[in-house]
Design a protein around this motif. Structure first.
Motif, mmCIF file in Angstrom:
data_model
loop_
_atom_site.group_PDB
_atom_site.id
_atom_site.type_symbol
_atom_site.label_atom_id
_atom_site.label_comp_id
_atom_site.label_asym_id
_atom_site.label_seq_id
_atom_site.Cartn_x
_atom_site.Cartn_y
_atom_site.Cartn_z
ATOM 1 N N CYS A 223 0.809 -1.297 0.156
ATOM 2 C CA CYS A 223 0.009 -0.019 -0.111
ATOM 3 C C CYS A 223 1.078 1.295 -0.047
ATOM 4 C CB CYS A 223 -0.844 -0.102 1.356
ATOM 5 S SG CYS A 223 -1.931 -1.407 1.411
ATOM 6 N N LEU A 224 2.217 1.002 0.586
ATOM 7 C CA LEU A 224 2.898 2.384 0.670
ATOM 8 C C LEU A 224 3.855 2.587 -0.396
ATOM 9 C CD1 LEU A 224 3.574 1.980 4.410
ATOM 10 C CD2 LEU A 224 2.321 4.116 3.442
ATOM 11 N N GLY A 225 4.076 1.541 -1.345
ATOM 12 C CA GLY A 225 4.860 1.444 -2.488
ATOM 13 C C GLY A 225 6.281 1.142 -2.139
ATOM 14 N N GLY A 226 6.376 0.459 -0.982
ATOM 15 C CA GLY A 226 7.669 -0.030 -0.493
ATOM 16 C C GLY A 226 7.945 -1.451 -1.102
ATOM 17 N N ASP A 227 9.086 -2.112 -0.576
ATOM 18 C CA ASP A 227 9.471 -3.336 -1.129
ATOM 19 C C ASP A 227 9.880 -4.288 -0.140
ATOM 20 O OD1 ASP A 227 9.901 -5.211 -3.167
ATOM 21 O OD2 ASP A 227 11.961 -4.235 -3.860
ATOM 22 N N MET A 228 10.110 -5.533 -0.416
ATOM 23 C CA MET A 228 10.208 -6.633 0.497
ATOM 24 C C MET A 228 10.497 -8.062 -0.070
ATOM 25 S SD MET A 228 7.875 -7.910 3.882
ATOM 26 C CE MET A 228 8.273 -9.385 4.800
ATOM 27 N N GLN A 229 11.667 -8.768 0.206
ATOM 28 C CA GLN A 229 11.711 -9.998 -0.107
ATOM 29 C C GLN A 229 11.728 -10.824 1.377
ATOM 30 O OE1 GLN A 229 14.930 -10.434 -2.533
ATOM 31 N NE2 GLN A 229 14.535 -9.071 -4.223
ATOM 32 N N ALA A 230 11.328 -12.082 1.150
ATOM 33 C CA ALA A 230 11.326 -12.939 2.109
ATOM 34 C C ALA A 230 11.466 -14.580 1.963
ATOM 35 C CB ALA A 230 9.880 -12.924 2.764
ATOM 36 N N GLN A 231 11.920 -15.237 2.880
ATOM 37 C CA GLN A 231 12.033 -16.664 2.739
ATOM 38 C C GLN A 231 11.746 -17.415 4.035
ATOM 39 O OE1 GLN A 231 16.170 -18.224 2.517
ATOM 40 N NE2 GLN A 231 15.627 -19.415 0.651
ATOM 41 N N LEU A 232 11.288 -18.574 3.891
ATOM 42 C CA LEU A 232 10.744 -19.326 5.013
ATOM 43 C C LEU A 232 12.055 -19.881 5.417
ATOM 44 C CD1 LEU A 232 7.753 -21.453 3.933
ATOM 45 C CD2 LEU A 232 7.574 -19.247 5.462
ATOM 46 N N HIS A 233 12.113 -19.839 6.968
ATOM 47 C CA HIS A 233 13.236 -20.254 7.738
ATOM 48 C C HIS A 233 13.010 -21.529 8.505
ATOM 49 C CE1 HIS A 233 17.279 -20.137 9.659
ATOM 50 N NE2 HIS A 233 16.385 -20.022 10.922
ATOM 51 N N SER A 234 12.986 -22.847 8.148
ATOM 52 C CA SER A 234 12.448 -23.772 8.755
ATOM 53 C C SER A 234 13.594 -24.372 9.736
ATOM 54 C CB SER A 234 12.519 -24.848 7.690
ATOM 55 O OG SER A 234 12.029 -26.413 8.460
ATOM 56 N N ARG A 235 13.077 -24.676 10.935
ATOM 57 C CA ARG A 235 13.934 -25.209 11.982
ATOM 58 C C ARG A 235 14.065 -26.622 12.259
ATOM 59 N NH1 ARG A 235 11.448 -21.958 16.861
ATOM 60 N NH2 ARG A 235 9.676 -22.462 15.860
ATOM 61 N N ASN A 236 13.307 -27.294 11.491
ATOM 62 C CA ASN A 236 13.107 -28.608 11.619
ATOM 63 C C ASN A 236 12.169 -29.646 10.462
ATOM 64 O OD1 ASN A 236 10.216 -28.744 12.287
ATOM 65 N ND2 ASN A 236 11.292 -28.124 14.598
ATOM 66 N N ASP A 237 12.318 -30.699 10.286
ATOM 67 C CA ASP A 237 11.618 -31.349 9.363
ATOM 68 C C ASP A 237 9.937 -31.274 9.386
ATOM 69 O OD1 ASP A 237 14.029 -32.284 8.282
ATOM 70 O OD2 ASP A 237 13.876 -34.214 9.067
ATOM 71 N N SER A 238 9.587 -31.106 10.714
ATOM 72 C CA SER A 238 7.929 -30.916 11.103
ATOM 73 C C SER A 238 7.912 -29.689 10.311
ATOM 74 C CB SER A 238 7.955 -30.954 12.353
ATOM 75 O OG SER A 238 6.581 -30.697 12.731
ATOM 76 N N GLU A 239 8.494 -28.593 10.618
ATOM 77 C CA GLU A 239 7.949 -27.465 10.019
ATOM 78 C C GLU A 239 8.191 -27.309 8.341
ATOM 79 O OE1 GLU A 239 8.992 -24.053 13.475
ATOM 80 O OE2 GLU A 239 10.429 -24.261 11.595
ATOM 81 N N LEU A 244 4.780 -27.586 3.248
ATOM 82 C CA LEU A 244 4.596 -28.136 2.187
ATOM 83 C C LEU A 244 3.087 -28.404 2.132
ATOM 84 C CD1 LEU A 244 7.564 -30.595 1.673
ATOM 85 C CD2 LEU A 244 7.230 -28.645 0.439
ATOM 86 N N GLN A 245 2.549 -29.050 3.167
ATOM 87 C CA GLN A 245 0.926 -29.363 3.415
ATOM 88 C C GLN A 245 0.293 -28.048 3.139
ATOM 89 O OE1 GLN A 245 0.610 -31.284 6.956
ATOM 90 N NE2 GLN A 245 1.589 -32.992 6.309
ATOM 91 N N MET A 246 0.815 -26.915 3.309
ATOM 92 C CA MET A 246 -0.020 -25.484 3.103
ATOM 93 C C MET A 246 0.012 -25.214 1.714
ATOM 94 S SD MET A 246 0.549 -23.794 7.117
ATOM 95 C CE MET A 246 -0.720 -22.496 6.322
ATOM 96 N N GLY A 247 0.909 -25.567 0.923
ATOM 97 C CA GLY A 247 0.868 -25.366 -0.438
ATOM 98 C C GLY A 247 2.118 -24.666 -0.934
ATOM 99 N N ILE A 248 3.174 -24.520 -0.014
ATOM 100 C CA ILE A 248 4.323 -24.071 -0.354
ATOM 101 C C ILE A 248 5.176 -25.018 -1.026
ATOM 102 C CG2 ILE A 248 6.560 -22.820 0.422
ATOM 103 C CD1 ILE A 248 4.086 -21.240 1.326
ATOM 104 N N GLU A 249 5.293 -24.790 -2.454
ATOM 105 C CA GLU A 249 5.954 -25.899 -3.236
ATOM 106 C C GLU A 249 7.608 -25.785 -3.003
ATOM 107 O OE1 GLU A 249 4.652 -25.101 -7.106
ATOM 108 O OE2 GLU A 249 2.618 -25.518 -6.520
ATOM 109 N N ASP A 250 8.142 -24.853 -2.760
ATOM 110 C CA ASP A 250 9.516 -24.945 -2.570
ATOM 111 C C ASP A 250 9.860 -24.053 -1.447
ATOM 112 O OD1 ASP A 250 12.355 -24.669 -2.872
ATOM 113 O OD2 ASP A 250 12.427 -23.351 -4.642
ATOM 114 N N ILE A 251 10.668 -24.625 -0.518
ATOM 115 C CA ILE A 251 10.759 -24.182 0.945
ATOM 116 C C ILE A 251 11.988 -23.124 0.960
ATOM 117 C CG2 ILE A 251 12.266 -25.920 1.738
ATOM 118 C CD1 ILE A 251 9.762 -24.301 3.980
ATOM 119 N N GLU A 252 12.712 -23.393 -0.186
ATOM 120 C CA GLU A 252 13.806 -22.295 -0.569
ATOM 121 C C GLU A 252 13.607 -21.199 -1.216
ATOM 122 O OE1 GLU A 252 16.694 -22.944 1.105
ATOM 123 O OE2 GLU A 252 16.070 -24.688 1.960
#
Length: 329
Positions: A223-239, A244-252
């Protein structure tokens, strides 16, 4: 989306802030959060929309209200994804510290990333540095790119970092590069938004925080015209499996702001619970309370500051002091 929806969502964050504020400094973050959840959920039921919570208080068996997948609203014509944080910074409210917020983001159905409740690496900037950040680059390289984009020296930049042991190396590198650091104790949504507000004096946010908060931050920055990048940071196999079950195809995957919030029509509303650099907290004057909110829309880039006065005696029971007193006793 209908433009009137923006003002409806302000009522939602105002309700959460008004309900949580009486718990400020009382040391009970659970009570503050529950009060805000109750008020926010009840107010959502008066909004003419059909919303689905994609960022909420947890899964259905963990959260009785505002859980991921819950349907909200009193209409059917406007179908939305809803991201909520009834109290961004529960510890801040409990301790009476600055920058606790009630937050809601909304976008058309299927346009908000359904992020799992896990950590996320993030980098965020305001409009002047849009397009120059790279999550895979070093903090020093990003600082140099942001400084060039903003016409500053690196030593003039201020970076917001969540104060956690996991950020030790980032802190050391930012200091080595010569930039200034502003630490925050909790709640990096406010920190991300600050990068896009000229009066904040903040140039960049970097570090690891919550993934749900990352989607909310991205909604505001869109909304403010800013920018962002992000990546999931998994701590274990369960996360990883949960993601993946929630639809994230590539954890990286490196998510751009357009991956986190698709399309060009998103709404973000935030109301202060405790005082902060961005918003005043809830203030009481006898039976009257005053709130300070910001509501914004990406399609028009309109940003509204709304100060409202509320007569508590005309509010539903969850706002009334005698109800809070009963709960405390």
């Amino acid at each position: 989306m209908e433009r009137e929806l923006a003002l409806e969502l302000v009522r939602v964050t105002e309700a959460a802030a008004l309900a949580a504020a009486p718990w400020m400094g009382k040391g009970d973050k659970i009570a503050a959060d529950q009060a805000a959840v109750d008020a926010m959920r009840a107010t959502f039921d008066t909004v003419n929309m059909e919303g689905t919570v994609v960022i909420g208080e947890g899964e259905k068996d963990e959260a009785p209200m505002l859980y991921t997948g819950e349907e909200l609203g009193a209409g059917e014509d406007i179908k939305l994804d809803i991201a909520v944080d009834p109290v961004e910074g529960t510890r801040l409210v409990a301790k009476g510290l600055p920058n606790s917020l009630a937050v809601v983001g909304a976008a058309e159905r299927g346009h908000l990333l359904n992020a799992p409740d896990m950590y996320m690496k993030k980098i965020a900037v305001g409009p002047e540095a849009k397009g120059v950040i790279d999550l895979e680059a070093s903090p020093t390289e990003n600082l140099e790119a942001v400084a060039e984009a903003k016409g500053k020296d690196v030593s003039d930049l201020t970076v917001i970092i969540l104060e956690r042991p996991r950020h030790k190396e980032i802190v050391e590198e930012v200091r080595e590069a010569g930039a200034r650091i502003k630490f925050i104790l909790d709640g990096d949504v406010a920190g991300g938004i600050a990068t896009a507000l000229e009066y904040s004096g903040v140039d960049m946010l970097i570090g690891i925080g919550g993934a749900p908060e990352g989607v909310l931050t991205a909604t505001a920055l869109k909304c403010l015209g800013g920018d962002m990048q992000a990546q999931l940071h998994s701590r274990n196999d369960s996360e990883t499996e949960k993601a993946l079950q929630m639809g994230i195809e590539d954890i990286e995957q490196i998510f751009s702001i357009d991956d986190l919030v698709k399309g060009d029509d998103a709404i973000f509303s935030v109301t202060g619970i405790t005082d902060g650099e961005m918003l005043n907290g809830v203030r009481y004057h006898g039976e009257q309370a005053e709130t300070h909110s910001i509501v914004m829309r990406s399609k028009t880039r309109t940003v509204r500051h709304i100060k409202a006065k509320h007569r508590i005696e005309y509010k539903p029971s969850y706002f009334k002091k005698e109800v809070l007193a009963t709960k405390e006793s």
